[in-house]
Motif scaffolding. Structure first.
Motif, PDB file in Angstrom:
ATOM      1  N   THR A  28       0.827  -1.205   0.000  1.00  0.00           N
ATOM      2  CA  THR A  28       0.000   0.000   0.000  1.00  0.00           C
ATOM      3  C   THR A  28       0.860   1.253   0.000  1.00  0.00           C
ATOM      4  N   GLN A  29       1.926   1.245   0.788  1.00  0.00           N
ATOM      5  CA  GLN A  29       2.821   2.404   0.852  1.00  0.00           C
ATOM      6  C   GLN A  29       3.584   2.602  -0.455  1.00  0.00           C
ATOM      7  N   LEU A  30       3.987   1.512  -1.081  1.00  0.00           N
ATOM      8  CA  LEU A  30       4.672   1.614  -2.365  1.00  0.00           C
ATOM      9  C   LEU A  30       3.722   2.140  -3.437  1.00  0.00           C
ATOM     10  N   ARG A  31       2.540   1.587  -3.464  1.00  0.00           N
ATOM     11  CA  ARG A  31       1.546   1.997  -4.463  1.00  0.00           C
ATOM     12  C   ARG A  31       1.251   3.488  -4.360  1.00  0.00           C
ATOM     13  N   ALA A  32       1.230   4.002  -3.136  1.00  0.00           N
ATOM     14  CA  ALA A  32       0.893   5.406  -2.916  1.00  0.00           C
ATOM     15  C   ALA A  32       1.911   6.363  -3.516  1.00  0.00           C
ATOM     16  N   VAL A  33       3.145   5.879  -3.753  1.00  0.00           N
ATOM     17  CA  VAL A  33       4.179   6.758  -4.326  1.00  0.00           C
ATOM     18  C   VAL A  33       4.520   6.369  -5.764  1.00  0.00           C
ATOM     19  N   GLY A  34       3.686   5.528  -6.364  1.00  0.00           N
ATOM     20  CA  GLY A  34       3.868   5.189  -7.763  1.00  0.00           C
ATOM     21  C   GLY A  34       4.778   4.021  -8.056  1.00  0.00           C
ATOM     22  N   VAL A  35       5.201   3.298  -7.027  1.00  0.00           N
ATOM     23  CA  VAL A  35       5.982   2.073  -7.241  1.00  0.00           C
ATOM     24  C   VAL A  35       4.996   0.938  -7.485  1.00  0.00           C
ATOM     25  N   ASN A  36       5.189   0.189  -8.559  1.00  0.00           N
ATOM     26  CA  ASN A  36       4.244  -0.875  -8.888  1.00  0.00           C
ATOM     27  C   ASN A  36       4.846  -2.281  -8.842  1.00  0.00           C
ATOM     28  N   LEU A  37       6.168  -2.373  -8.601  1.00  0.00           N
ATOM     29  CA  LEU A  37       6.815  -3.684  -8.508  1.00  0.00           C
ATOM     30  C   LEU A  37       7.832  -3.670  -7.378  1.00  0.00           C
ATOM     31  N   ASN A  38       7.629  -4.532  -6.392  1.00  0.00           N
ATOM     32  CA  ASN A  38       8.598  -4.671  -5.311  1.00  0.00           C
ATOM     33  C   ASN A  38       9.539  -5.819  -5.627  1.00  0.00           C
ATOM     34  N   LEU A  39      10.832  -5.585  -5.555  1.00  0.00           N
ATOM     35  CA  LEU A  39      11.804  -6.652  -5.793  1.00  0.00           C
ATOM     36  C   LEU A  39      12.024  -7.415  -4.494  1.00  0.00           C
ATOM     37  N   ALA A  40      10.991  -8.016  -4.020  1.00  0.00           N
ATOM     38  CA  ALA A  40      10.921  -8.808  -2.796  1.00  0.00           C
ATOM     39  C   ALA A  40       9.682  -9.685  -2.940  1.00  0.00           C
ATOM     40  N   PRO A  41       9.638 -10.813  -2.228  1.00  0.00           N
ATOM     41  CA  PRO A  41      10.471 -11.233  -1.104  1.00  0.00           C
ATOM     42  C   PRO A  41      11.680 -12.089  -1.505  1.00  0.00           C
ATOM     43  N   VAL A  42      12.636 -12.171  -0.601  1.00  0.00           N
ATOM     44  CA  VAL A  42      13.787 -13.052  -0.754  1.00  0.00           C
ATOM     45  C   VAL A  42      13.339 -14.487  -0.487  1.00  0.00           C
ATOM     46  N   ALA A  43      13.601 -15.374  -1.434  1.00  0.00           N
ATOM     47  CA  ALA A  43      13.211 -16.775  -1.297  1.00  0.00           C
ATOM     48  C   ALA A  43      14.418 -17.673  -1.028  1.00  0.00           C
ATOM     49  N   ASP A  44      15.549 -17.070  -0.738  1.00  0.00           N
ATOM     50  CA  ASP A  44      16.767 -17.830  -0.443  1.00  0.00           C
ATOM     51  C   ASP A  44      16.701 -18.405   0.964  1.00  0.00           C
ATOM     52  N   THR A  45      17.117 -19.641   1.103  1.00  0.00           N
ATOM     53  CA  THR A  45      17.212 -20.285   2.407  1.00  0.00           C
ATOM     54  C   THR A  45      18.680 -20.381   2.803  1.00  0.00           C
ATOM     55  N   VAL A  71       6.539  -9.217 -20.616  1.00  0.00           N
ATOM     56  CA  VAL A  71       6.596  -7.967 -19.853  1.00  0.00           C
ATOM     57  C   VAL A  71       5.271  -7.213 -19.981  1.00  0.00           C
ATOM     58  N   LEU A  72       4.735  -7.144 -21.190  1.00  0.00           N
ATOM     59  CA  LEU A  72       3.455  -6.467 -21.382  1.00  0.00           C
ATOM     60  C   LEU A  72       2.330  -7.187 -20.644  1.00  0.00           C
ATOM     61  N   ALA A  73       2.396  -8.515 -20.601  1.00  0.00           N
ATOM     62  CA  ALA A  73       1.369  -9.281 -19.880  1.00  0.00           C
ATOM     63  C   ALA A  73       1.414  -8.960 -18.387  1.00  0.00           C
ATOM     64  N   LEU A  74       2.630  -8.791 -17.845  1.00  0.00           N
ATOM     65  CA  LEU A  74       2.747  -8.409 -16.430  1.00  0.00           C
ATOM     66  C   LEU A  74       2.158  -7.018 -16.213  1.00  0.00           C
ATOM     67  N   LYS A  75       2.458  -6.099 -17.106  1.00  0.00           N
ATOM     68  CA  LYS A  75       1.913  -4.749 -16.963  1.00  0.00           C
ATOM     69  C   LYS A  75       0.388  -4.756 -17.062  1.00  0.00           C
ATOM     70  N   GLN A  76      -0.128  -5.597 -17.935  1.00  0.00           N
ATOM     71  CA  GLN A  76      -1.585  -5.713 -18.035  1.00  0.00           C
ATOM     72  C   GLN A  76      -2.162  -6.277 -16.745  1.00  0.00           C
ATOM     73  N   ARG A  77      -1.507  -7.269 -16.202  1.00  0.00           N
ATOM     74  CA  ARG A  77      -1.972  -7.882 -14.954  1.00  0.00           C
ATOM     75  C   ARG A  77      -1.962  -6.876 -13.817  1.00  0.00           C
ATOM     76  N   LEU A  78      -1.012  -5.939 -13.832  1.00  0.00           N
ATOM     77  CA  LEU A  78      -0.913  -4.917 -12.780  1.00  0.00           C
ATOM     78  C   LEU A  78      -1.818  -3.728 -13.071  1.00  0.00           C
ATOM     79  N   GLY A  79      -2.641  -3.818 -14.106  1.00  0.00           N
ATOM     80  CA  GLY A  79      -3.594  -2.770 -14.418  1.00  0.00           C
ATOM     81  C   GLY A  79      -2.983  -1.564 -15.093  1.00  0.00           C
ATOM     82  N   MET A  80      -1.848  -1.749 -15.769  1.00  0.00           N
ATOM     83  CA  MET A  80      -1.122  -0.628 -16.356  1.00  0.00           C
ATOM     84  C   MET A  80      -1.459  -0.388 -17.823  1.00  0.00           C
ATOM     85  N   LEU A  81      -2.093  -1.349 -18.461  1.00  0.00           N
ATOM     86  CA  LEU A  81      -2.426  -1.203 -19.877  1.00  0.00           C
ATOM     87  C   LEU A  81      -3.922  -0.950 -20.039  1.00  0.00           C
ATOM     88  N   CYS A  82      -4.262  -0.105 -20.990  1.00  0.00           N
ATOM     89  CA  CYS A  82      -5.672   0.201 -21.253  1.00  0.00           C
ATOM     90  C   CYS A  82      -6.347  -0.975 -21.950  1.00  0.00           C
TER      91      CYS A  82
END
Length: 344
Positions: A121-138, A333-344
């Motif tokens: 929610t905090q990222l979305r509020a400042v225009g960030v649409n992709l978080n490079l997280a979470p870390v899945a390394d064990t 890449v375009l499919a991801l943007k569409q999934r995130l609601g970025m494409l008309c």
């Protein structure tokens, strides 16, 4: 998505496969030239950014550069590393102080999902649409101090794959409910090496992980939870592909990740400006990654965009098979943007 792809020029399609850095000490306009001239389609915030107002203004400026001539009016993925603990790139007003992943791993599932939603929610509020997280390394218990990239910073959610898998799933779902995409990293895992690929090539060969390893479970869990992207490691994995780093390995990207784990979405590099790959010309880093089955080339050094675009374009012109891979990557890449609601 197909209509968007069809109206993009070849140069704009290539630009969708680049993500360049914007440092906190740089002006908002620092990447404008690359977006306009190289048609770069994605940006990552690097360094310690402070305060939601500045970030919101910067994101608005960046998206205003996604013009018809630059990106075919396709909005940018704007990414950040907002994990928690020592890896929280966005701080100050508008951002909660985040505990480490190790501490998040000790929360209940409901608490952890809510935590992920708050971050999203905090990222979305400042225009960030992709978080490079979470870390899945064990990180094995015996390596918490010797594992430089993850363990020394408590970036892991736990010390066994099942614990990490549960945490990864919760964070992915939480981030998505907060309105941003999530990225599991660093496939197939950085938990069993001692060197940090950002700063060295020493100690960056994993001699234990196999293609059927239990340490792949958190990545699979993230995929099942609906992750937006998978980030590759730049380390080597002797038991899977002794000849190539993971980020350049067809066996690891197209074989283990795509065929075995069934991931058909976006695959992104770790920073292609890291020491682990600096011995390879910038353009060839991009070409080798796409040839292996990857999609978005992330480079903190924005100036690398030009040689990368030139190399990708030249390779596509001379190699039809590579061109097919390139355009398939653009569509992912375009499919991801569409999934995130970025494409008309």
């Amino acid at each position: 998505m197909q209509r968007t792809y069809d109206r993009l020029s070849p140069a704009q399609r290539v630009g969708q496969l680049l993500m360049i850095g914007l440092d906190a000490n740089s002006p908002a306009s620092a990447d404008d030239r690359q977006i306009a001239q190289q048609h770069v389609g994605n940006v990552i915030y690097l360094g310690g950014w402070t305060g939601a107002p500045r970030l919101r203004s910067t994101s608005n400026h960046l998206q205003s550069q996604a013009t018809s001539s630059a990106t075919g009016k396709v909005p940018l993925l704007i990414a950040a590393d907002q994990e928690g603990g020592s890896v929280q790139q966005l701080k100050g007003a508008g951002f909660s102080p985040l505990v480490s992943a190790l501490q998040q791993g000790r929360m209940s599932a409901a608490q952890r999902t809510a935590y992920g939603k708050r971050i999203g929610t905090q990222l979305r509020a400042v225009g960030v649409n992709l978080n490079l997280a979470p870390v899945a390394d064990t990180v094995p218990p015996s390596m918490t101090r010797s594992n430089a990239p993850i363990g020394q910073y408590a970036r892991e959610y736990g010390h066994d794959p099942s614990t990490v898998a549960e945490s990864v799933s919760d964070i992915v779902r939480g981030l998505h409910s907060g309105g941003v995409g999530a990225t599991v990293k660093h496939f197939p895992g950085l938990g069993r090496i001692t060197g940090n690929t950002d700063v060295t090539t020493a100690g960056t060969t994993d001699t234990r992980t196999t293609s059927t390893d239990s340490y792949l479970k958190p990545f699979s869990a993230g995929i099942k939870a609906g992750v937006g992207a998978v980030m590759m490691s730049s380390a080597r994995y002797a038991k899977i592909d002794p000849t190539e780093q993971a980020t350049f390995s067809h066996k690891i990207i197209s074989g283990v990740l795509r065929q075995q784990l069934g991931w058909h979405g976006v695959v992104i590099t770790d920073d292609m400006n890291a020491v682990a790959v600096q011995g390879i010309p910038a353009g060839q880093r991009a070409v080798r990654f796409i040839a292996a089955g990857g999609d978005i080339v992330l480079t903190g050094r924005a100036a690398d965009a030009a040689p990368m675009v030139r190399a990708l374009t030249a390779q596509a012109a001379s190699d039809k098979k590579f061109a097919g891979k390139l355009w398939a990557s653009t569509k992912r890449v375009l499919a991801l943007k569409q999934r995130l609601g970025m494409l008309c």
